[in-house]
Design a protein around this motif. Structure first.
Motif, PDB file in Angstrom:
ATOM      1  N   CYS A  92     -37.123  81.980  81.439  1.00  0.00           N
ATOM      2  CA  CYS A  92     -37.389  82.819  80.269  1.00  0.00           C
ATOM      3  C   CYS A  92     -38.275  82.095  79.262  1.00  0.00           C
ATOM      4  CB  CYS A  92     -36.096  83.277  79.619  1.00  0.00           C
ATOM      5  SG  CYS A  92     -35.130  81.996  78.865  1.00  0.00           S
ATOM      6  N   HIS A  93     -39.020  82.876  78.556  1.00  0.00           N
ATOM      7  CA  HIS A  93     -39.863  82.363  77.492  1.00  0.00           C
ATOM      8  C   HIS A  93     -39.091  82.239  76.193  1.00  0.00           C
ATOM      9  CE1 HIS A  93     -42.896  83.971  80.347  1.00  0.00           C
ATOM     10  NE2 HIS A  93     -43.474  82.841  80.027  1.00  0.00           N
ATOM     11  N   HIS A  94     -37.982  82.893  76.111  1.00  0.00           N
ATOM     12  CA  HIS A  94     -37.153  82.879  74.916  1.00  0.00           C
ATOM     13  C   HIS A  94     -35.764  82.380  75.295  1.00  0.00           C
ATOM     14  CE1 HIS A  94     -40.172  86.057  74.318  1.00  0.00           C
ATOM     15  NE2 HIS A  94     -40.208  85.581  73.092  1.00  0.00           N
ATOM     16  N   THR A  95     -35.202  81.564  74.477  1.00  0.00           N
ATOM     17  CA  THR A  95     -33.833  81.144  74.692  1.00  0.00           C
ATOM     18  C   THR A  95     -32.945  82.122  73.951  1.00  0.00           C
ATOM     19  OG1 THR A  95     -34.544  78.860  74.800  1.00  0.00           O
ATOM     20  CG2 THR A  95     -32.200  79.256  74.447  1.00  0.00           C
ATOM     21  N   ALA A  96     -32.268  82.929  74.695  1.00  0.00           N
ATOM     22  CA  ALA A  96     -31.425  83.945  74.088  1.00  0.00           C
ATOM     23  C   ALA A  96     -29.988  83.744  74.537  1.00  0.00           C
ATOM     24  CB  ALA A  96     -31.902  85.333  74.492  1.00  0.00           C
ATOM     25  N   PRO A  97     -29.056  83.902  73.633  1.00  0.00           N
ATOM     26  CA  PRO A  97     -27.652  83.822  74.031  1.00  0.00           C
ATOM     27  C   PRO A  97     -27.307  84.995  74.943  1.00  0.00           C
ATOM     28  CG  PRO A  97     -27.852  84.418  71.709  1.00  0.00           C
ATOM     29  CD  PRO A  97     -29.230  84.162  72.214  1.00  0.00           C
ATOM     30  N   PRO A  98     -26.188  84.913  75.632  1.00  0.00           N
ATOM     31  CA  PRO A  98     -25.818  85.980  76.569  1.00  0.00           C
ATOM     32  C   PRO A  98     -25.685  87.337  75.887  1.00  0.00           C
ATOM     33  CG  PRO A  98     -24.215  84.169  76.626  1.00  0.00           C
ATOM     34  CD  PRO A  98     -25.202  83.857  75.560  1.00  0.00           C
ATOM     35  N   LEU A  99     -25.903  88.352  76.685  1.00  0.00           N
ATOM     36  CA  LEU A  99     -25.788  89.730  76.223  1.00  0.00           C
ATOM     37  C   LEU A  99     -24.586  90.369  76.894  1.00  0.00           C
ATOM     38  CD1 LEU A  99     -27.137  91.937  74.504  1.00  0.00           C
ATOM     39  CD2 LEU A  99     -28.398  92.607  76.541  1.00  0.00           C
ATOM     40  N   PHE A 100     -23.772  91.041  76.106  1.00  0.00           N
ATOM     41  CA  PHE A 100     -22.586  91.729  76.587  1.00  0.00           C
ATOM     42  C   PHE A 100     -22.681  93.198  76.212  1.00  0.00           C
ATOM     43  CE2 PHE A 100     -21.485  87.462  75.072  1.00  0.00           C
ATOM     44  CZ  PHE A 100     -20.983  86.883  76.230  1.00  0.00           C
ATOM     45  N   LEU A 101     -21.929  94.010  76.906  1.00  0.00           N
ATOM     46  CA  LEU A 101     -21.818  95.421  76.554  1.00  0.00           C
ATOM     47  C   LEU A 101     -20.382  95.659  76.119  1.00  0.00           C
ATOM     48  CD1 LEU A 101     -23.316  98.173  76.509  1.00  0.00           C
ATOM     49  CD2 LEU A 101     -22.394  98.565  78.792  1.00  0.00           C
ATOM     50  N   LEU A 102     -20.202  96.429  75.050  1.00  0.00           N
ATOM     51  CA  LEU A 102     -18.878  96.793  74.573  1.00  0.00           C
ATOM     52  C   LEU A 102     -18.724  98.302  74.723  1.00  0.00           C
ATOM     53  CD1 LEU A 102     -17.179  95.499  71.336  1.00  0.00           C
ATOM     54  CD2 LEU A 102     -16.737  97.737  72.292  1.00  0.00           C
ATOM     55  N   ILE A 103     -17.729  98.703  75.480  1.00  0.00           N
ATOM     56  CA  ILE A 103     -17.460 100.124  75.700  1.00  0.00           C
ATOM     57  C   ILE A 103     -16.237 100.514  74.886  1.00  0.00           C
ATOM     58  CG2 ILE A 103     -16.817 101.875  77.397  1.00  0.00           C
ATOM     59  CD1 ILE A 103     -18.287 100.198  79.517  1.00  0.00           C
TER      60      ILE A 103
END
Length: 190
Positions: free
Chosen positions: A23-34
């Protein structure tokens, strides 16, 4: 159509898709909240969408009648192998405040996908994702009819909107909206 994918092709996509190595960007993890999603079919599609776009975990609030165990009868067959392998997890909370407290304890930012006066564009959200303040971002999708409940909106740290360029309704199906935001986040990481 997501539902037409075979188990093997879906599992391969969900597991083999690079998310951080190139990745070109360091991004923290992505989660989904239902939370507050009323249609069982939409819950299933949201789970498929989350797995397909690289979420390693989905948080679920309520939905006590839904079987979220790794071999649960309500889960789409396509995600059962990655659940059983531990490559994708579902964390269930019976009450909203328990989930919110968990997110805060883990420094996970709660972002509502909603038409809201303070909503950032998707790109604005992405630009603020790599500032080091958060250990992750959990996206909260609105209910099929009413959007995000006021109680849930009060817990959000930020809001994101999906730009629309045509005329007509500002509302999208909940899993379509989730797909757009998750795909854009994943694309940004590449």
């Amino acid at each position: 159509k997501v539902d037409s994918m075979t188990e093997d092709s879906f599992a391969a996509q969900a597991v083999d898709t690079p998310t951080t190595n190139k990745c070109h960007h360091t991004a923290p993890p992505l989660f989904l909240l239902i939370a507050n999603i009323s249609k069982r079919a939409n819950i299933r599609r949201l789970l498929l969408t989350a797995a397909a776009f690289g979420c390693k975990k989905v948080f679920v609030v309520g939905q006590d009648a839904f079987d979220f165990t790794a071999d649960g009868k309500d889960l789409p067959n396509q995600i059962k192998p990655i659940l059983q392998d531990g490559k994708f997890t579902i964390q269930h909370f019976h009450k909203w405040h328990l989930c919110v407290n968990h997110l805060k304890d883990q420094s996970i930012r709660l972002v509502g996908v909603e038409i809201h006066p303070k909503a950032l564009s998707i790109d604005g959200l992405l630009a603020s994702s790599s500032n080091g303040q958060w250990n992750g971002t959990a996206l909260l999708m609105g209910n099929e009819g009413q959007g995000i409940h006021e109680k849930h909106m009060a817990s959000c740290d930020a809001f994101v909107r999906i730009p629309q360029y045509g005329v007509g309704t500002a509302s999208l199906n909940v899993y379509v909206a989730a797909s757009i935001v998750l795909q854009r986040y994943h694309q940004w990481q590449m």
